[in-house]
Every structure is written in C-alpha cells, then in structure tokens.
Enzyme design. Structure first.
Site, PDB file in Angstrom:
ATOM      1  N   CYS A  20       0.773  -1.172  -0.113  1.00 49.91           N
ATOM      2  CA  CYS A  20      -0.032  -0.133  -0.039  1.00 49.91           C
ATOM      3  C   CYS A  20       0.875   1.125  -0.243  1.00 49.91           C
ATOM      4  CB  CYS A  20      -0.976  -0.029   1.138  1.00 49.91           C
ATOM      5  SG  CYS A  20      -0.238   0.215   2.925  1.00 49.91           S
ATOM      6  N   ALA A  21       0.097   2.471   0.228  1.00 49.05           N
ATOM      7  CA  ALA A  21       1.092   3.512  -0.040  1.00 49.05           C
ATOM      8  C   ALA A  21       2.300   3.685   1.094  1.00 49.05           C
ATOM      9  CB  ALA A  21       0.132   4.640   0.144  1.00 49.05           C
TER      10      ALA A  21
END
Lengths: 427, 103
Positions: B10-11
């Site tokens: 994810c980010a």
C-alpha cells in the site's frame, strides 16, 4: 452495484492520471526526497521548541548558561534545508535511473553549490550566504536535483565512461569510471553560474527565487490554493484512490519553503511571514483522523451504531482511525462512492481549514512552526506539539468534536438504512 | 505447496500491515505453516517482492497495478477487493486466493 457502474467512467479516466503522476520518476523522487529530509526539519523544530517554550524563567536559565545561543545556532543549521533536499532528491532520482544513488546525490549537491553565490569578506575570506541554503534555495535545489542526476545518468547509460583493463581492482576502476560523467554533468552548472553572474539577478538561485519561487509561494499558499488541494485529495479518496499521494508532490513543492521560512523567522526572533504552509495543510489533511477529517466518524461508528454491520465496522475502524489510518473505513464502510458521505467527506475539511485560517488571522494561535511529519499522531495530541501555542491544541480537539457532530446525522441515516435491511433479511 | 510468500503493498505500508496477521492466521488454519506475509510501501516493492507467490495491492493504489505487473512479470498481481480490504477480511482474501491458484 448500480452506483459503482456509473462512476466507473470517472474512475477509468482519473485512475491512470493518478498512476501516471505517481509512477513518474521525477514526481516520485520529489515526494520521496522531500520526505527524506523530514528528520532534519523535525530535529530543528524540536530544538526550537525547547528554546522557545513560553516560560520566561526557563528561557532565562538557558540564556544565562549559554545554551540558548548554542541551541539557536543548531536550529539555524537545521534550517539549511536546501542542501539536504538537493542531496536527498538527487539520490532518489539516481536510484530510479539506475546509477549509484550516493554518487548521484553528491553530484547534485556539487552542482547546487556550483550555482550558489559566494561572497568575499573584507579580510579576504570567502563565504556562502546561508540564506541561499535555506528556504530561499528550496526550489533551486529541487530543479538542480532533477536536472543533474538526469545528465549524470544519461552519460553513464551512454557508456561514456573510462574502461580500465580487467586486471585493475574493481574498486579502483569504479572510481575512475565516474570521472567523465561527473565532469560533463557539472559543466552546464558552471556555465549557469557564469551567465547569471552577468544578469541583474546576480545568480541562478536569485533568478529562480524571483521568477518561480516567490509567485508560486504566493499563489500556491493562498487559502484558495490550499482548499483546491484539499478538494482534490478528498475527491480522489472518495473515488477509492489514495488522494494524499496525489497531492503530496504538489504540496511538497509549493508549501515546504514557507514552512522553512517560518521556522527561520521564529528562530531569529521574528514573526513568521506566512500564515499557511505545509504544516497547516498537513494538520487538517492528516491529524483529524486522516483525509476527510474522519475522527468523529470513527467515534460515531464505535459508539452510536445500532446495526450489526456498522457495529462491526466501528470495532475495526476506531483504533487505526485514531492514528489517522483511514483505509479500513474508506473501503469497509465504505466512503468510496457513498453518496450520503460525499458532502461531509469533501465539505468538512474545507470548513475546518477556513476556521483554521480565520483563527490564525485573528490571532487566536500562531501558525505551526514544528515540522511534524509523523502521519500517525492522533489529532488531539498533535495540536499541542505543532508550536502554535496551547490555542492550536485546543482548536484541534474542538475540530475532532466538530467532526463527530457533523458526521453524526449522515451516519445515522446510513445506520437506519442498514438496520432496516437487517430486519428485512431476518424477517 | 506448503511454503507461501505473500507480499502486500500500500502507500505507506501501514494499513496493509494490519491485514498481514489475519492472512497468516487464515493460512495457518489451512495448514500452511511456512507462510510469509509482509506489507511494504510501494516504493520499496522492488527490493522486497522477489520470490513472492503473489503480490496483493491495496485498493487505494490500484493505479500501480500495471507498473507492478511490468516490474514482476512472473508473479501474479492482484488488487484486493475494496470490501474485503475495508473489513480486514483476511480469511476471505486468503480463501479466494487459494481457490484461484489451487493451493
């Protein structure tokens, strides 16, 4: 499912856009490079807080034992942020271009110093005016850190390197290899130094400051500019895309320099020149439970749910939510493509930001001067650590309460619907 | 196949890390004792995803799917469905994968 289909068209167009921005080597180097310098700003900011606690006996004590000056000097050195930026972005871009990242960072630093003006003092010593290495040099540092590694990597990838016979130890041959690319990279910067020395600007750094940085700071850090950024961020999240990552490179580019300028001013005993900066935006985007100022929604969900569905969601969302991790709520509730939550999710951050601005304007508290780039800090605590005074801490707590109040009617509507659905299912 | 390596992205690597544990639990229930499941920010993927059986992307960075597929042409890349992700339904995610790949 119908509503998902409708917005697919928007998603299909916006998704690749976000993807392109994020996977762009230059854009992501800026984001990652700037994030890499947070440690410097954060250290400086904490030292500054120690020096400037609003307790007069404490400050007098520091002054009498000489620590005050020492710490202030340390703060000023932490503010020479352009040096760190140029190295950090240069290193990131070098890595992405497949050359030795440290070489790339160092070459970028060299090129930056090559265009920085030198002054000669009366006694003949040469000096660098530190203002070129601080806030004033931020945009120049970014430009250099994007250009220098590009040239450097281009030359290396074209194999314009000195090849030595294989018998030479690789350590030795490696250090020879970078001579031609390094030399070719620095030539344009030497030329820039010469050319801009002849113009009324005096230097490339002064030129960029006057032509790009000043107007960019003025427009980008207006209330309108920041509200547009907030809007872009929440709209992307509402569509299911990480909106913070979309706006981050822009935010870093335009609003980092004002933050550093504010820190510089306060450490010199002056009033901060900019009301809005990276930290005001970050406080609202991140600390009130993450984008959308969701803090109150987590609380509403955890304590006011009647339906089984949202009770379960509240349990999952509350703890990560307090630490500003919004994904579970955004996808689980969901917020994504949820027409009921669209209005508060996009509207609330804007209202909070305008309130923030008004409070700053009438002087209820001062603008944050601590670069608190810690994403997971809960808002009610973060407010007190931003260096904006007790008032800012209280403001952040009030905003968390406001969030709970604003989200409640919207959430109740959803909860009622879910409760009816559950009744129908069991019936 | 008893050994599995699942990589989540994810980010910032924060929100998916919560999911890792649930996936590991689900896998162990099914008898995969040597399961490795870790979450990384997308910027570190290049270093960490080598040798994964599958790479899972958080829905918030679904726009990276194409890029990741190009980086790892031999590893299947799957975007986690929004609902399973939001509810942290590690069991369903794992069972879906197991069904898809015949683990």
């Amino acid at each position: 499912m119908e509503k998902y289909k409708k917005s697919n068209i928007i998603q299909e167009k916006l998704l690749p856009l976000a993807g392109k921005m994020q996977s762009n080597k230059y854009v992501s180097s800026i984001t990652q490079g700037m994030t890499g310098t947070m440690a410097v700003l954060l250290s400086g900011a904490i030292l500054q807080l120690i020096c400037n606690l609003p307790i007069t006996p404490w400050v007098n004590l520091l002054k009498s034992c000489g620590l005050y000056d020492l710490l202030s000097t340390a703060v000023s050195i932490c503010n020479l942020i352009a040096i760190f930026i140029v190295f950090s972005i240069g290193k990131e871009l070098g890595e992405k271009k497949g050359v030795n990242p440290i070489h790339s960072g160092i070459i970028s630093l060299l090129c930056f110093l090559l265009i920085t003006p030198l002054t000669v003092a009366e006694n003949g010593n040469t000096m660098i005016n530190t203002s070129y290495l601080g806030a004033q040099g931020v945009i120049t540092a970014m430009i250099v850190a994007l250009v220098a590694p590009s040239i450097f990597a281009f030359i290396i990838n074209k194999h314009l390197i000195i090849k030595l016979p294989e018998a030479v130890p690789s350590f030795v041959s490696k250090s020879f290899e970078i001579i031609p690319p390094a030399l070719i990279t620095i030539v344009p910067f030497i030329a820039l130094r010469g050319i801009f020395g002849l113009t009324p600007f005096g230097s490339f750094t002064d030129f960029i400051y006057a032509i790009i940085q000043k107007p960019l700071t003025f427009v980008g850090n207006s209330l309108t500019g920041h509200i547009i950024l907030l809007l872009v961020c929440t709209v992307f999240w509402w569509l299911g895309v990480h909106g913070t990552m979309v706006i981050l490179p822009i935010v870093m580019t335009i609003s980092y320099a004002p933050l550093v300028a504010n820190i510089e001013a306060v450490s010199a005993g002056q009033a901060p020149p900019y009301l809005l900066s990276f930290m005001t935006l970050f406080a609202v985007v991140q600390f009130i439970g993450g984008p959308g100022c969701l803090f109150g929604l987590y609380v509403d969900m955890a304590f006011f749910s009647k339906s089984e569905r949202y009770k379960a969601q509240g349990k999952i969302s509350l703890i990560p939510g307090i630490f500003n991790i919004i994904e579970h709520t955004v996808y689980g509730l969901p917020v994504v493509l949820n027409p009921i939550l669209l209005i508060p999710f996009i509207g609330l951050p804007i209202i909070v930001y305008i309130l923030f601005y008004v409070c700053l304007k009438i002087g209820l508290f001062t603008t944050p001067i601590v670069s608190l780039g810690v994403m997971v800090l809960p808002g009610p605590i973060a407010g007190f650590l931003l260096g904006g005074g007790i008032g800012l801490g209280i403001f952040m707590i009030l905003m968390c309460v406001l969030s709970a109040v604003i989200y409640l009617p919207f959430f109740k509507a959803m909860d009622k619907q879910a409760l009816e659905d559950e009744k129908n299912e069991t019936a | 196949m008893e050994k599995l390596k699942i990589t989540l992205v994810c980010a910032a690597g924060m929100s998916t890390s919560l999911l890792c544990k649930k996936i590991i639990d689900a896998a162990k229930k099914k008898g995969f004792n040597e399961i490795e499941c870790n979450a990384y920010p997308s910027s570190e993927l290049k270093k960490c995803a080598q040798g994964s059986d599958v790479i899972l992307l958080g829905p918030q960075i679904s726009y990276e799917e194409k890029k990741v597929k190009e980086q790892f042409p031999d590893i299947p890349v799957i975007v986690i469905p929004m609902k399973d992700y939001g509810l942290m339904n590690g069991e369903k995610i794992f069972n879906d994968l197991a069904a898809q790949f015949g683990w």
